[in-house]
Design an enzyme around this catalytic site. Sequence first.
Site, PDB file in Angstrom:
ATOM      1  N   GLN A  32       0.851  -1.131   0.011  1.00 40.59           N
ATOM      2  CA  GLN A  32      -0.163   0.061   0.023  1.00 40.59           C
ATOM      3  C   GLN A  32       0.706   1.167   0.020  1.00 40.59           C
ATOM      4  O   GLN A  32       0.623   2.161  -0.792  1.00 40.59           O
ATOM      5  CB  GLN A  32      -1.122   0.130   1.216  1.00 40.59           C
ATOM      6  CG  GLN A  32      -2.304  -1.004   1.081  1.00 40.59           C
ATOM      7  CD  GLN A  32      -3.137  -0.508   0.149  1.00 40.59           C
ATOM      8  OE1 GLN A  32      -3.192   0.603  -0.286  1.00 40.59           O
ATOM      9  NE2 GLN A  32      -3.865  -1.604  -0.336  1.00 40.59           N
ATOM     10  N   ASP A  62       0.002  -3.500  10.571  1.00 37.11           N
ATOM     11  CA  ASP A  62      -0.786  -3.317  11.910  1.00 37.11           C
ATOM     12  C   ASP A  62      -0.047  -3.607  13.102  1.00 37.11           C
ATOM     13  O   ASP A  62      -0.304  -2.836  14.070  1.00 37.11           O
ATOM     14  CB  ASP A  62      -2.084  -4.227  11.911  1.00 37.11           C
ATOM     15  CG  ASP A  62      -3.129  -3.644  10.582  1.00 37.11           C
ATOM     16  OD1 ASP A  62      -2.960  -2.566  10.282  1.00 37.11           O
ATOM     17  OD2 ASP A  62      -3.727  -4.648  10.134  1.00 37.11           O
ATOM     18  N   HIS A 112      -6.261   1.142   7.039  1.00 39.81           N
ATOM     19  CA  HIS A 112      -7.144   0.330   7.611  1.00 39.81           C
ATOM     20  C   HIS A 112      -7.323   0.855   8.912  1.00 39.81           C
ATOM     21  O   HIS A 112      -6.382   1.417   9.746  1.00 39.81           O
ATOM     22  CB  HIS A 112      -6.349  -1.023   7.646  1.00 39.81           C
ATOM     23  CG  HIS A 112      -6.883  -2.130   8.299  1.00 39.81           C
ATOM     24  ND1 HIS A 112      -8.248  -2.487   8.138  1.00 39.81           N
ATOM     25  CD2 HIS A 112      -6.386  -3.217   9.077  1.00 39.81           C
ATOM     26  CE1 HIS A 112      -8.801  -3.555   8.955  1.00 39.81           C
ATOM     27  NE2 HIS A 112      -7.382  -4.068   9.520  1.00 39.81           N
ATOM     28  N   GLY A 126      -2.156  -2.966  -2.839  1.00 44.86           N
ATOM     29  CA  GLY A 126      -1.317  -1.789  -3.055  1.00 44.86           C
ATOM     30  C   GLY A 126      -1.131  -1.846  -4.530  1.00 44.86           C
ATOM     31  O   GLY A 126      -0.933  -0.919  -5.365  1.00 44.86           O
ATOM     32  N   ASP A 179     -13.442  -6.121   6.998  1.00 47.58           N
ATOM     33  CA  ASP A 179     -12.249  -6.471   6.216  1.00 47.58           C
ATOM     34  C   ASP A 179     -11.564  -7.559   6.985  1.00 47.58           C
ATOM     35  O   ASP A 179     -11.242  -8.482   6.321  1.00 47.58           O
ATOM     36  CB  ASP A 179     -11.290  -5.335   6.255  1.00 47.58           C
ATOM     37  CG  ASP A 179     -10.019  -5.467   5.604  1.00 47.58           C
ATOM     38  OD1 ASP A 179     -10.087  -5.222   4.387  1.00 47.58           O
ATOM     39  OD2 ASP A 179      -8.832  -5.700   5.968  1.00 47.58           O
ATOM     40  N   GLU A 217      -6.952 -27.672 -11.979  1.00 48.90           N
ATOM     41  CA  GLU A 217      -8.301 -27.725 -11.652  1.00 48.90           C
ATOM     42  C   GLU A 217      -9.049 -26.844 -10.183  1.00 48.90           C
ATOM     43  O   GLU A 217      -9.756 -26.428 -10.299  1.00 48.90           O
ATOM     44  CB  GLU A 217      -8.814 -29.204 -11.521  1.00 48.90           C
ATOM     45  CG  GLU A 217      -9.181 -30.005 -12.801  1.00 48.90           C
ATOM     46  CD  GLU A 217      -9.832 -29.266 -13.829  1.00 48.90           C
ATOM     47  OE1 GLU A 217     -10.873 -28.758 -13.460  1.00 48.90           O
ATOM     48  OE2 GLU A 217      -9.488 -29.452 -14.932  1.00 48.90           O
TER      49      GLU A 217
END
Length: 338
Positions: free
Chosen positions: A27, A82, A107, A133, A190, A226
Site C-alpha cells: 500500500q 498493523d 485500515h 496496493g 475487512d 483444476e
Amino acid sequence: MQVYYDRDADLKHLRGKHVAVLGYGSQGHAHANNLKDSGIEVAVGLKKGSGSWPKAEKAGLKVMETAEAARWGDIVMVLLPDELQGEAYEKEIRPGLKDGNYLAFGHGFNIHFKKVVPAKGVNVFMVAPKGPGHLVRSEFEKGRGVPCLLAIQQDPTGDTKQVGLAYASALGGARAAVIETTFKDETETDLFGEQSVLCGGLTALIQAGYETLVEAGYPPEMAYFECVHEVKLIVDLIYEGGLTNMRYSISNTAEYGDLTRGKRVIGPEVRQAMKNLLKDIQSGKFAEEWITECRCGMPHFTELRKEAANHPLEKVGEQLRSMMPWLAQNRLVDKSRN
C-alpha cells in the site's frame, strides 16, 4: 450509503500541505507514487537502513526517517504493518503531531481496537482502497482506480472529510467510487472477509480440493490446474459481472454442479464457523491474539507460514508456471520495485 466521485473532491485541500506516507510496502508504494503523480508534495517515512529506502528513492520520492517524516507532514498516512503501528505511534509519530494535523490510516485496526489513541486536537481519517496496493498502483497508471472506503474519526478543524476525499481522489479511488463508512465497520468486515473468504477460506478450499484429488490418485498437475490455476478464470468472470455473469460463461454441466453441490461443501457447519470468526473479531479477541503473537516474536505465525510455503501444490505450481512464461509479464507484484 454515501458514495463520492472525483466531481465531489477537490485537490486544493492537499495543495500546500506536506503528505508523509509511513511505510513503503504494497500500500505504501502505491499511495506515495499515486500522490506524487497527482502533483502532491509527498515524502516516505522509513526506518534507517530499510530495504525499501533505495526503492522509494529510485521512484523519485523524498525519503526520511519515520519520526522526521511525522514531524514534516501536515497529513501523516500510517501504512506500517498493523502489528507495528502502536509502538511506532508512541515512539515516533505522536511526538511529531501537532493540533490541526491529519493522522490517516489505510485500515481501521489500530484506531478501532484502541491500540492507537490520538490527541483530541488531531484530525483522524481513513482512506482504505478495496484492493492490494499493487492493484491500486497499476489501475492508477491505466487511468482507472480502485474503489476506496472513507471514514472520519476525529474532525477538530471541520474539514477532515474534504481532506480525506481529496486524498482518495489523488490515489485514483474517486475515479471508481469512494464509499463513506466508519472505522468499526471497515475493520470488522475487512478482517472477516480476509479470514473467511478472500484469504483463509479460499486458500483452505484450494488446498483441500488439491489434496482430495491427489489422495484419490490423480496427477498433481491435473489437481493444480483444476483447483488452483482455474480459480483466476472464474474470479475474473465474477469480478466482471457477478455470480450470474460467471454462470452465464460456464457450461450447463458446470453450472448444475455449482448450484447443486456447492452448498454441500459450504454447509451449515461452515456458516457457523464464519459466525464464530465474526464474534472473535467483534469482541477484539482476534486483535488481542494477533498482537500477543507479535509481541512474542511470531513463533506460531512463522511456523504456519513455513508450512504453507512448503505445501506440495506450491512446488507443482512453480513447475507449471515456468511452462507459461507470459504469466511473468506485467506482474502486479515486482519485489524489486515494491
